[in-house]
Design a protein around this motif. Sequence first.
Motif, PDB file in Angstrom:
ATOM      1  N   GLY A 195      53.165  50.789  41.912  1.00  0.00           N
ATOM      2  CA  GLY A 195      53.714  50.131  43.087  1.00  0.00           C
ATOM      3  C   GLY A 195      54.881  49.229  42.701  1.00  0.00           C
ATOM      4  N   PRO A 196      55.799  48.954  43.635  1.00  0.00           N
ATOM      5  CA  PRO A 196      57.001  48.163  43.327  1.00  0.00           C
ATOM      6  C   PRO A 196      56.727  46.787  42.752  1.00  0.00           C
ATOM      7  N   ASN A 197      55.631  46.128  43.177  1.00  0.00           N
ATOM      8  CA  ASN A 197      55.340  44.768  42.718  1.00  0.00           C
ATOM      9  C   ASN A 197      54.504  44.723  41.450  1.00  0.00           C
ATOM     10  N   HIS A 198      54.158  45.874  40.916  1.00  0.00           N
ATOM     11  CA  HIS A 198      53.311  45.912  39.726  1.00  0.00           C
ATOM     12  C   HIS A 198      54.087  45.394  38.511  1.00  0.00           C
ATOM     13  N   ARG A 199      53.471  44.470  37.787  1.00  0.00           N
ATOM     14  CA  ARG A 199      54.132  43.887  36.609  1.00  0.00           C
ATOM     15  C   ARG A 199      53.699  44.596  35.331  1.00  0.00           C
ATOM     16  N   LEU A 200      54.688  44.894  34.514  1.00  0.00           N
ATOM     17  CA  LEU A 200      54.462  45.505  33.211  1.00  0.00           C
ATOM     18  C   LEU A 200      54.638  44.445  32.143  1.00  0.00           C
ATOM     19  N   PHE A 201      53.810  44.525  31.119  1.00  0.00           N
ATOM     20  CA  PHE A 201      53.843  43.553  30.028  1.00  0.00           C
ATOM     21  C   PHE A 201      54.653  44.127  28.872  1.00  0.00           C
ATOM     22  N   ILE A 202      55.641  43.373  28.433  1.00  0.00           N
ATOM     23  CA  ILE A 202      56.517  43.819  27.340  1.00  0.00           C
ATOM     24  C   ILE A 202      56.456  42.812  26.201  1.00  0.00           C
ATOM     25  N   LEU A 242      42.569  48.355  40.175  1.00  0.00           N
ATOM     26  CA  LEU A 242      41.438  48.100  39.273  1.00  0.00           C
ATOM     27  C   LEU A 242      41.199  46.597  39.200  1.00  0.00           C
ATOM     28  N   LEU A 243      39.978  46.186  39.530  1.00  0.00           N
ATOM     29  CA  LEU A 243      39.628  44.770  39.534  1.00  0.00           C
ATOM     30  C   LEU A 243      38.586  44.500  38.459  1.00  0.00           C
ATOM     31  N   PHE A 244      38.836  43.464  37.643  1.00  0.00           N
ATOM     32  CA  PHE A 244      37.918  43.036  36.590  1.00  0.00           C
ATOM     33  C   PHE A 244      37.483  41.598  36.872  1.00  0.00           C
ATOM     34  N   ASP A 245      36.577  41.080  36.041  1.00  0.00           N
ATOM     35  CA  ASP A 245      36.149  39.690  36.216  1.00  0.00           C
ATOM     36  C   ASP A 245      37.321  38.733  36.072  1.00  0.00           C
ATOM     37  N   ARG A 246      38.299  39.121  35.238  1.00  0.00           N
ATOM     38  CA  ARG A 246      39.512  38.333  35.046  1.00  0.00           C
ATOM     39  C   ARG A 246      40.725  39.181  35.400  1.00  0.00           C
ATOM     40  N   HIS A 247      41.824  38.504  35.566  1.00  0.00           N
ATOM     41  CA  HIS A 247      43.127  39.177  35.651  1.00  0.00           C
ATOM     42  C   HIS A 247      43.457  39.647  34.234  1.00  0.00           C
ATOM     43  N   GLU A 248      43.532  40.956  34.027  1.00  0.00           N
ATOM     44  CA  GLU A 248      43.659  41.510  32.682  1.00  0.00           C
ATOM     45  C   GLU A 248      44.961  42.285  32.499  1.00  0.00           C
ATOM     46  N   VAL A 249      45.257  42.571  31.236  1.00  0.00           N
ATOM     47  CA  VAL A 249      46.313  43.514  30.857  1.00  0.00           C
ATOM     48  C   VAL A 249      45.621  44.724  30.232  1.00  0.00           C
ATOM     49  N   ILE A 250      45.900  45.906  30.769  1.00  0.00           N
ATOM     50  CA  ILE A 250      45.312  47.133  30.229  1.00  0.00           C
ATOM     51  C   ILE A 250      46.433  48.059  29.774  1.00  0.00           C
ATOM     52  N   PHE A 251      46.064  49.214  29.238  1.00  0.00           N
ATOM     53  CA  PHE A 251      47.058  50.129  28.677  1.00  0.00           C
ATOM     54  C   PHE A 251      47.046  51.446  29.454  1.00  0.00           C
ATOM     55  N   VAL A 252      48.219  51.783  30.008  1.00  0.00           N
ATOM     56  CA  VAL A 252      48.376  53.000  30.801  1.00  0.00           C
ATOM     57  C   VAL A 252      49.579  53.767  30.259  1.00  0.00           C
ATOM     58  N   GLU A 253      49.373  55.047  30.008  1.00  0.00           N
ATOM     59  CA  GLU A 253      50.440  55.894  29.446  1.00  0.00           C
ATOM     60  C   GLU A 253      51.065  55.254  28.207  1.00  0.00           C
ATOM     61  N   GLY A 254      50.235  54.536  27.444  1.00  0.00           N
ATOM     62  CA  GLY A 254      50.677  53.967  26.179  1.00  0.00           C
ATOM     63  C   GLY A 254      51.368  52.631  26.259  1.00  0.00           C
ATOM     64  N   ILE A 255      51.535  52.052  27.453  1.00  0.00           N
ATOM     65  CA  ILE A 255      52.155  50.723  27.567  1.00  0.00           C
ATOM     66  C   ILE A 255      51.240  49.802  28.359  1.00  0.00           C
ATOM     67  N   ALA A 256      51.537  48.504  28.334  1.00  0.00           N
ATOM     68  CA  ALA A 256      50.660  47.495  28.916  1.00  0.00           C
ATOM     69  C   ALA A 256      51.073  47.151  30.344  1.00  0.00           C
ATOM     70  N   ALA A 257      50.077  46.987  31.202  1.00  0.00           N
ATOM     71  CA  ALA A 257      50.336  46.642  32.598  1.00  0.00           C
ATOM     72  C   ALA A 257      49.203  45.770  33.112  1.00  0.00           C
ATOM     73  N   GLU A 258      49.498  44.964  34.131  1.00  0.00           N
ATOM     74  CA  GLU A 258      48.477  44.073  34.675  1.00  0.00           C
ATOM     75  C   GLU A 258      47.490  44.827  35.554  1.00  0.00           C
ATOM     76  N   THR A 259      46.317  44.224  35.734  1.00  0.00           N
ATOM     77  CA  THR A 259      45.346  44.705  36.710  1.00  0.00           C
ATOM     78  C   THR A 259      45.434  43.824  37.951  1.00  0.00           C
ATOM     79  N   MET A 260      44.614  44.108  38.916  1.00  0.00           N
ATOM     80  CA  MET A 260      44.676  43.399  40.187  1.00  0.00           C
ATOM     81  C   MET A 260      44.362  41.917  40.021  1.00  0.00           C
ATOM     82  N   LEU A 261      45.204  41.084  40.599  1.00  0.00           N
ATOM     83  CA  LEU A 261      44.982  39.643  40.652  1.00  0.00           C
ATOM     84  C   LEU A 261      44.509  39.298  42.058  1.00  0.00           C
ATOM     85  N   ALA A 262      43.272  38.832  42.168  1.00  0.00           N
ATOM     86  CA  ALA A 262      42.687  38.544  43.486  1.00  0.00           C
ATOM     87  C   ALA A 262      43.104  37.152  43.943  1.00  0.00           C
ATOM     88  N   ASP A 263      44.405  36.976  44.183  1.00  0.00           N
ATOM     89  CA  ASP A 263      44.910  35.681  44.634  1.00  0.00           C
ATOM     90  C   ASP A 263      44.798  35.595  46.159  1.00  0.00           C
TER      91      ASP A 263
END
Length: 313
Positions: A195-202, A242-263
């Motif tokens: 999605g457009p607002n999805h943040r990727l971790f670099i 994807l929602l976890f107990d915490r706001h996490e960084v996971i690995f998709v297609e070999g790079i890092a991206a955030e998971t859902m932040l329940a703000d």
Amino acid sequence: MDGANLGDPIMDCAHLILADVYARRKSATPTRLSVVPGQSPGEFSISHDSVIGMAGATLYLDCCITLMSQTGDTSEAIVIVEISNGLVAATYLMPLSTMAVDQTYTLVKIDQSDAKTRFSDIACVSFTRGTHVLLADGSQTLIETLQTGDSVMTRDHGGQKIRWIGKQTFRASGEFAPILIRRGALNNSNDLSVGPNHRLFIYQRTDQLNAGQNEVTIRAELLVNGDTVVQTTGGFTDYYQLLFDRHEVIFVEGIAAETMLADHRARAAIPPIVRNRLAADVHGEASLLGHDLKGGDLAGIEASELLRRASQN
């Protein structure tokens, strides 16, 4: 507008009439309305950095409307009402897709129950069908095959269990059109669509962007360059959260991206039984993702190529 009062703007639900016809003024341009959590759960108020509205005023997500163009295409919009001293001070329209200035739009549906959910949908970070996710055991699986309770590898906390998986199907247009990051654009092993607002971790091995730190995040829409990163429109797309107990960084297609932040924006999209179990201190406003790059940080910069080189081994 053709209807009860020719020339009237969009108003709150109590004053909307089905079959009325609206048109976008040629002088109308998008303007930022910034929101923060209100005094009560589920409420919003206008932020001090908002371009429009009175700072501190209460905002009410009044309804979601569906408009039909002359060509028969439909688009949705959220009607937002600013309240001051118990009275309507202003009404704002948040289109969920582009509205052309040379078209008229007929009001065909008014939904008072869906506004908060549709607003949450925009705020939710989403992966598309076909995304490969790294599991805690080192294997990869397609996101659509994941189930609640599956253990996914996270950057900061090792294997963590999924607490909830959301799925929505949207028309791939406007705010909901996915961003396609082609294979290799950010050293990703395959095409990645989010999605457009999805943040990727670099992780920059060298601080190419002068961010003051090596760890940065960037929203996918800021990477669009018309070549290796594009916004894809047309048809429909399946989005997964994807929602976890915490706001996490996971690995998709070999790079890092955030998971859902329940703000405060996204919580309405989560079932109450799941939402009530989330700890506010780990799903609040603060992000664990480091320096978040903004559009102003990237003026004149081809960000995707710069970040690709900065993060290479």
